[in-house]
Structure formats: structure tokens, C-alpha cells
Design an enzyme around this catalytic site. Structure first.
Site, mmCIF file in Angstrom:
data_model
loop_
_atom_site.group_PDB
_atom_site.id
_atom_site.type_symbol
_atom_site.label_atom_id
_atom_site.label_comp_id
_atom_site.label_asym_id
_atom_site.label_seq_id
_atom_site.Cartn_x
_atom_site.Cartn_y
_atom_site.Cartn_z
ATOM 1 N NE ARG A 94 -11.391 -8.836 -5.646
ATOM 2 C CZ ARG A 94 -10.972 -8.042 -4.679
ATOM 3 N NH1 ARG A 94 -9.684 -7.867 -4.464
ATOM 4 N NH2 ARG A 94 -11.838 -7.404 -3.904
ATOM 5 C CE LYS A 113 -7.555 15.390 9.983
ATOM 6 N NZ LYS A 113 -7.232 15.829 11.353
ATOM 7 N N GLY A 147 -9.053 -3.655 5.853
ATOM 8 C CA GLY A 147 -9.283 -3.327 7.264
ATOM 9 C C GLY A 147 -8.395 -4.030 8.276
ATOM 10 C CE LYS A 192 -3.301 -2.851 -0.007
ATOM 11 N NZ LYS A 192 -3.804 -3.277 -1.317
HETATM 12 C C1 MV4 Z 1 -9.841 4.918 6.000
HETATM 13 C C2 MV4 Z 1 -10.983 5.434 6.632
HETATM 14 C C3 MV4 Z 1 -10.946 6.738 7.044
HETATM 15 N N1 MV4 Z 1 -9.815 7.475 6.901
HETATM 16 N N2 MV4 Z 1 -8.751 5.699 5.860
HETATM 17 C C4 MV4 Z 1 -11.377 0.410 5.578
HETATM 18 C C5 MV4 Z 1 -10.812 -0.698 4.781
HETATM 19 C C6 MV4 Z 1 -9.564 -0.216 4.172
HETATM 20 N N3 MV4 Z 1 -9.547 -0.519 2.774
HETATM 21 C C7 MV4 Z 1 -9.546 1.257 4.420
HETATM 22 N N4 MV4 Z 1 -10.659 1.575 5.263
HETATM 23 C C8 MV4 Z 1 -10.834 2.843 5.722
HETATM 24 N N5 MV4 Z 1 -9.775 3.666 5.554
HETATM 25 C C9 MV4 Z 1 -8.747 6.936 6.314
HETATM 26 N N6 MV4 Z 1 -7.647 7.682 6.171
HETATM 27 C C10 MV4 Z 1 -12.093 4.602 6.775
HETATM 28 C C11 MV4 Z 1 -12.013 3.295 6.340
HETATM 29 C C12 MV4 Z 1 -13.190 2.504 6.568
HETATM 30 C C13 MV4 Z 1 -13.993 2.045 5.527
HETATM 31 C C14 MV4 Z 1 -13.677 2.288 4.195
HETATM 32 C C15 MV4 Z 1 -14.463 1.829 3.186
HETATM 33 C C16 MV4 Z 1 -15.598 1.114 3.485
HETATM 34 C C17 MV4 Z 1 -15.950 0.846 4.778
HETATM 35 C C18 MV4 Z 1 -15.153 1.298 5.803
HETATM 36 C C19 MV4 Z 1 -15.499 1.026 7.132
HETATM 37 C C20 MV4 Z 1 -14.701 1.478 8.135
HETATM 38 C C21 MV4 Z 1 -13.549 2.200 7.857
#
Ligand code: MV4
Length: 445
Positions: A292, A201, A165, A116
Site C-alpha cells: 500500500r 532467531k 507485532g 508471512k
Molecule cells: C523481530 C524482531 C527481532 N527479531 N523479529 C515487530 C513487528 C513485526 N513486524 C516484527 N517485529 C519484530 N520482529 C526477529 N526475528 C523485532 C521486532 C520488533 C520491531 C521491529 C520493527 C520495529 C519495531 C520493533 C519493536 C519491537 C520488536
């Protein structure tokens, strides 16, 4: 064009690939574990090869067995579906070295997006917006502390080998930082054998909106519109739709251009998805790229009236794409039908389907591998199908979904159908007023 494709997967996606291959006049080879002997993908493929025991590691992740199956059946390409080996760079390169076309990206493309921090650096260079934060790995706790002060709380720590996550920590203030830093590192090391972390952030109450892209072997890239995947629970998507109710023509243009830049930056070949976080001001930030075909690809297929598996196979065979971006013609919604008990923390509910009636009618698509008498094995993902509806407007697509869900009869196991029925009647959902936190406060009656 390929003469015979081996599908290194199971369930609905194996069936999905078999269907398109048959329409294209391509023969198919199913592979299966001993737990999947009576599965539809085994019956519907032209040939089938048992590749091992029920555990994924013994069968669907068993590369030597899959390659042997491809060799004895003379397959000239392998479709990995999603999950299992779909984003395994080593598998992609083993296929290439064996003279069998991997229907997906090369190992280099998978690796470029797999780490990442590397992916984020590539995106910054390409001019794709990313979440503000520190560049590179966190060196130690002191480094994390000073970086967090610079960025400003709340912050998020994420695993560089992560995604979806795992190894992720939200930190509201400095007093919580040390514990979060150490536990994230331990979790990342256990999950990925790589404890590297980075910091961003925290974007509050974001939407998850992703852009489908396609790139061919000649450097042409196009986008095929967005999917809103904000209705998730513990990083498991439950509902996806397109267009996003939050989208504007201007935002779609900007996100589409950014997604194309992201794919072009790694010379991406195949279909893929750029995931973005979108805040309430419609600022959007690159989150990760899925190299994918995804579960929710059907939503895009219905909205633009195009077969994405066919596109993926054509690209792998060396066909050129037009390079024209697609515009949404319809509205589509997908509900994931999982063998889980929504009244009991979505606990998996494997077992025998004793009674089955699948919905149909205008605007209804069911992608599923289940049948009456089918026994859902406990070893794999609990998704047993996808119900997709399509209509001229969002309201009609929701109404059709409610009607189709009401027709759906699955007895013998618990499913997510009652959850979806309630969601389709929810006022906030119907108003398009939701983000990734929506399900945290949704109570099933
Ligand atoms: C975040 C975020 C808020 N701020 N990054 C969740 C999975 C991973 N791919 C990244 N995720 C998140 N990254 C920052 N800087 C909130 C999430 C997130 C989330 C993102 C997409 C869909 C559902 C989610 C549920 C919780 C947190």
C-alpha cells in the site's frame, strides 16, 4: 487516464490523494461516515457520498456501500489510501470484477505477502535475506521446542497471518516457551482467525529500515531509497526519516537490490514497501512487505523530489516507469502529530480543536486535515497530521523541525508535539544513535 477517482478513506490521506488528483486534472469523489460530515476531504472533493455510520465496519470498511458510491458517481478508479481496505485482497478483486481500477496491487499480490510464511518462502526462493529460523508452521509444542534448540535462544514466535507485532512472542529460554507458544496461538486465533505460528532467531536491538519500491504493469521495478522508522512505541511509528543515519552507500545498494528482487518475485504492480530488520553489523533481513502507500511516504517524496501518489496513479493507469533507481538529494524527517497525551501513556485525546496555528516557512510541509473548530471523532486513528521538514543535512532538518514544532499551536486536545520537541533536542537522537528500543528508555520531562 482516469476521469474520476473515488477515495475510499478519510483524514489526511484522503486530502493527499485529492490534491494530486486535482493537479492531474482528475475529478474526485469523497466517501464519508456520518461522524466525518464536516471533514475537509468532504469539502475538497468534487463530489461526496455518505456511506454509513461512524463505526468503520459500517462505512470505511463497508464494501457494498463503497461500490455503490463508485457506481452512482461513475468513478473509474478507487484509491484505498492506507489502513481500512488498502490491503484487503477481496476488495481489490471486487474492484477488478466491477471494471473499476483498484489503485494498488491485485488480490494475488496482496495474498502473496499477506501470509508471512508464504512471503518468507517466496523471499528465500528469490534470494532475499530472511531472519534465520524454521521453515513453515509450528506443528505443536514439541516441534517448537526442538526447533528452538536448533535455532538457539533467544527466539521469536510470530503469527503467519500477523504483522505489526500482534501474536508475536520473544522467548529467552526453554522454560518460557510453552506459555509463550500457547498464548501466541490464542492471540493469533482471536485476532486473525488463524492460529498458525512460525519461529525465527531473535535479532537484538534492530533498526527498522524500509525500502520504497515501485513496479509497473510491464515488470519494471525500481527503488526509491530507504526510510528509517526505528522511532516507534508499541509498534506505532512516531518519527520517520530518510536517508537513515545508519545507511552507507554499500548497504543502500544491497538493500535496494534485495527490495527489487522481493517486488519482482511477486510481479508487484504499484508502489510498495519492503520492511527490513537491520542488526548492528548491518546484516539485513526481510521482515514484511506493505502492499500500500504508507503514512510516511512524504519523507521519500521530499528526499527525491517526486510525487508518489502521482506515480501510483500513473502505474495504475498503465504508464511505464523508467526503471532507474532514485538517490537521496535531501534529508527529510516526519513527526506524526497524534491527538494523544504523551504524558499519559499516549492515551487518545479526541475532541474539538479550539485554537490552531500550523507552522510554515522554508523546508516545512504540513499534511493534515485539521482546522480551527474541527472536532476529532473518537472512532478512528488518532493521527491528525504529519509535520515534515526537509533540508540539505540531517542536522538542519532537525533544527527546522524543532523550529516548526515550536510554532505549532493546537489547543483543545492533547498532542504528541511536546514529545517531538524533546526528541529533537535529545543528544542520542541528534547523533543518529538509536534503534527500535530507543523509546523504551526515553523519558518525557
Ligand atoms: C523481530 C524482531 C527481532 N527479531 N523479529 C515487530 C513487528 C513485526 N513486524 C516484527 N517485529 C519484530 N520482529 C526477529 N526475528 C523485532 C521486532 C520488533 C520491531 C521491529 C520493527 C520495529 C519495531 C520493533 C519493536 C519491537 C520488536
Amino acid at each position: 487516464m482516469f476521469k474520476k477517482i473515488l477515495i475510499a478513506n478519510r483524514g489526511e490521506i484522503a486530502l493527499r490523494v485529492i490534491r494530486t488528483a486535482r493537479e492531474m486534472g482528475i475529478k474526485t469523489v469523497a466517501v464519508y461516515s456520518t461522524a466525518d460530515r464536516d471533514s475537509l476531504h468532504v469539502k475538497f472533493a468534487d463530489e461526496a457520498v455518505c456511506i454509513g455510520g461512524p463505526k468503520s465496519a459500517d462505512s470505511y470498511l463497508n464494501v457494498p456501500h463503497i461500490m455503490a458510491a463508485a457506481e452512482i458517481t461513475n468513478a473509474d478508479a478507487i484509491h484505498p489510501g492506507y489502513g481500512f481496505l488498502a490491503e484487503n485482497a477481496k476488495f481489490s478483486s471486487i474492484c477488478a470484477n466491477s471494471g473499476i481500477k483498484f489503485i494498488g496491487p491485485t488480490a494475488d499480490m496482496i495474498n502473496a505477502m499477506g501470509d508471512k510464511i508464504t512471503a518468507k518462502e517466496t523471499m528465500i526462493k528469490a534470494g532475499v535475506p530472511v531472519v534465520p529460523g524454521g521453515e513453515g508452521l509450528l506443528q505443536n509444542y514439541e516441534h517448537a521446542k526442538s526447533l528452538a534448540r536448533e535455532i538457539g535462544y533467544p527466539i521469536m514466535m510470530k503469527a503467519t497471518a500477523g504483522g505489526g507485532g500482534k501474536g508475536m512472542r520473544l522467548v529467552w529460554e526453554e522454560s518460557e516457551l510453552q506459555k509463550a507458544y500457547e498464548s501466541a496461538k490464542t492471540e493469533a486465533a482471536a485476532a486473525f482467525k488463524n492460529d498458525g505460528l512460525y519461529m525465527e532467531k531473535f535479532v537484538e536491538e534492530p533498526r527498522h529500515i524500509e525500502i520504497q519500491i515501485a513496479g509497473d504493469q510491464f515488470g519494471t521495478v525500481c527503488h526509491l531509497g530507504e526510510r528509517d522508522c526505528s522511532i516507534q512505541r508499541r509498534h506505532q511509528k512516531l518519527v520517520e526519516e530518510s536517508p537513515s543515519p545508519f545507511m552507507t552507500d554499500e548497504l543502500r545498494y544491497k538493500m535496494g537490490e534485495a527490495a527489487k528482487k522481493a517486488a519482482s518475485a511477486i510481479n508487484y504492480e504499484s508502489v510498495g514497501t519492503i520492511e527490513f530488520l537491520v542488526d548492528k553489523h548491518r546484516n539485513f533481513y526481510f521482515m514484511e512487505m506493505n502492499t500500500r502507500i504508507q503514512v510516511e511516504h512524504c519523507v521519500t517524496e521530499e528526499v527525491i523530489n517526486y510525487d508518489l501518489i502521482k506515480e501510483q496513479i500513473l502505474i495504475a493507469a498503465g504508464y511505464k516507469i523508467s526503471g532507474k533507481d532514485y538517490v537521496p538529494l535531501m534529508h527529510a524527517i516526519e513527526c506524526r502529530i497524534n491527538a494523544e497525551d504523551p504524558y499519559n501513556d499516549f492515551r487518545p485525546s479526541p475532541g474539538k480543536i479550539t485554537v490552531l496555528h500550523q507552522p510554515g516557512g522554508h523546508g516545512v510541509r504540513v499534511d493534515s486535515h485539521i482546522y480551527a473548530g474541527y472536532v476529532i471523532p473518537p472512532y478512528y486513528d488518532s493521527m491528525i497530521g504529519k509535520l515534515i521538514t526537509v533540508a540539505q543535512t540531517r542536522q538542519e532538518a532537525i533544527d527546522t523541525m524543532y523550529r516548526a514544532l515550536s510554532e505549532y499551536v493546537i489547543e483543545g486536545v492533547k498532542t504528541t508535539i511536546p514529545f517531538h520537541l524533546q526528541l529533537m533536542q535529545d543528544e542520542r537522537f541528534r547523533a543518529g544513535d538509536f534503534n527500535t528500543k530507543f523509546l523504551e528508555t526515553f523519558e518525557l520531562k
